[in-house]
Design a protein around this motif. Sequence first.
Motif, mmCIF file in Angstrom:
data_model
loop_
_atom_site.group_PDB
_atom_site.id
_atom_site.type_symbol
_atom_site.label_atom_id
_atom_site.label_comp_id
_atom_site.label_asym_id
_atom_site.label_seq_id
_atom_site.Cartn_x
_atom_site.Cartn_y
_atom_site.Cartn_z
ATOM 1 N N ASN A 77 0.704 -1.272 -0.041
ATOM 2 C CA ASN A 77 -0.049 0.068 -0.038
ATOM 3 C C ASN A 77 0.897 1.258 0.048
ATOM 4 O O ASN A 77 1.914 1.309 0.869
ATOM 5 N N PHE A 78 0.514 2.193 -0.884
ATOM 6 C CA PHE A 78 1.384 3.400 -0.963
ATOM 7 C C PHE A 78 0.303 4.584 -0.811
ATOM 8 O O PHE A 78 -0.503 4.593 -1.716
ATOM 9 N N THR A 79 0.791 5.174 0.041
ATOM 10 C CA THR A 79 -0.221 6.607 0.323
ATOM 11 C C THR A 79 0.702 7.858 0.238
ATOM 12 O O THR A 79 1.986 7.907 0.447
ATOM 13 N N VAL A 80 0.098 8.842 -0.587
ATOM 14 C CA VAL A 80 0.796 10.004 -0.866
ATOM 15 C C VAL A 80 -0.201 11.135 -0.309
ATOM 16 O O VAL A 80 -1.778 11.230 -0.476
ATOM 17 N N LEU A 81 0.384 12.222 0.534
ATOM 18 C CA LEU A 81 -0.475 13.151 0.700
ATOM 19 C C LEU A 81 0.161 14.558 0.316
ATOM 20 O O LEU A 81 1.382 14.661 0.718
ATOM 21 N N TYR A 82 -0.785 15.569 -0.061
ATOM 22 C CA TYR A 82 -0.142 17.005 -0.454
ATOM 23 C C TYR A 82 -0.839 17.634 0.505
ATOM 24 O O TYR A 82 -2.291 17.814 0.667
#
Length: 146
Positions: A77-82
């Motif tokens: 699982n790969f999570t990206v947050l801006y």
Amino acid sequence: MELTMKINVPAAFFYDTIMRSVLADVKQQTNQELAVKELQGFEYEKTFSKSASATVKIKTLVENECYEYQTISSKNNFTVLYRIKPLDDERVELHYSESMTSRGGYMQKLNDAFVGVIWSFLKKKKFKEMLKQIESTYRYQQQSQA
């Protein structure tokens, strides 16, 4: 990977740029034309190659403030947050973070950690270049309107 940078563009411009990219990816992968307001909670299958695909889920969407998505594959699982914080009418502070959780066994986790360390520098460099391109596009648009 975590990165915090000041960018010389308004929050709305930065957010709109990211959303145009997301909408283009959704269109390319699903052939659906969505509006930004339809993205919250939206999931779609993304194909990376003949043998690699993942589910992309848009988790958080707050106009001009936040965009978060998760890519879920059979291995991790790969999570990206801006997080976009306006500093004034023409500048924002961007906090960008990525995190990965491996689902495989010990060797998969070890491989993911090793690859993460190796690619981290290159990813940061490429990401910073993308941010400079966004700034450049904004400046060009401002000059064209003057």
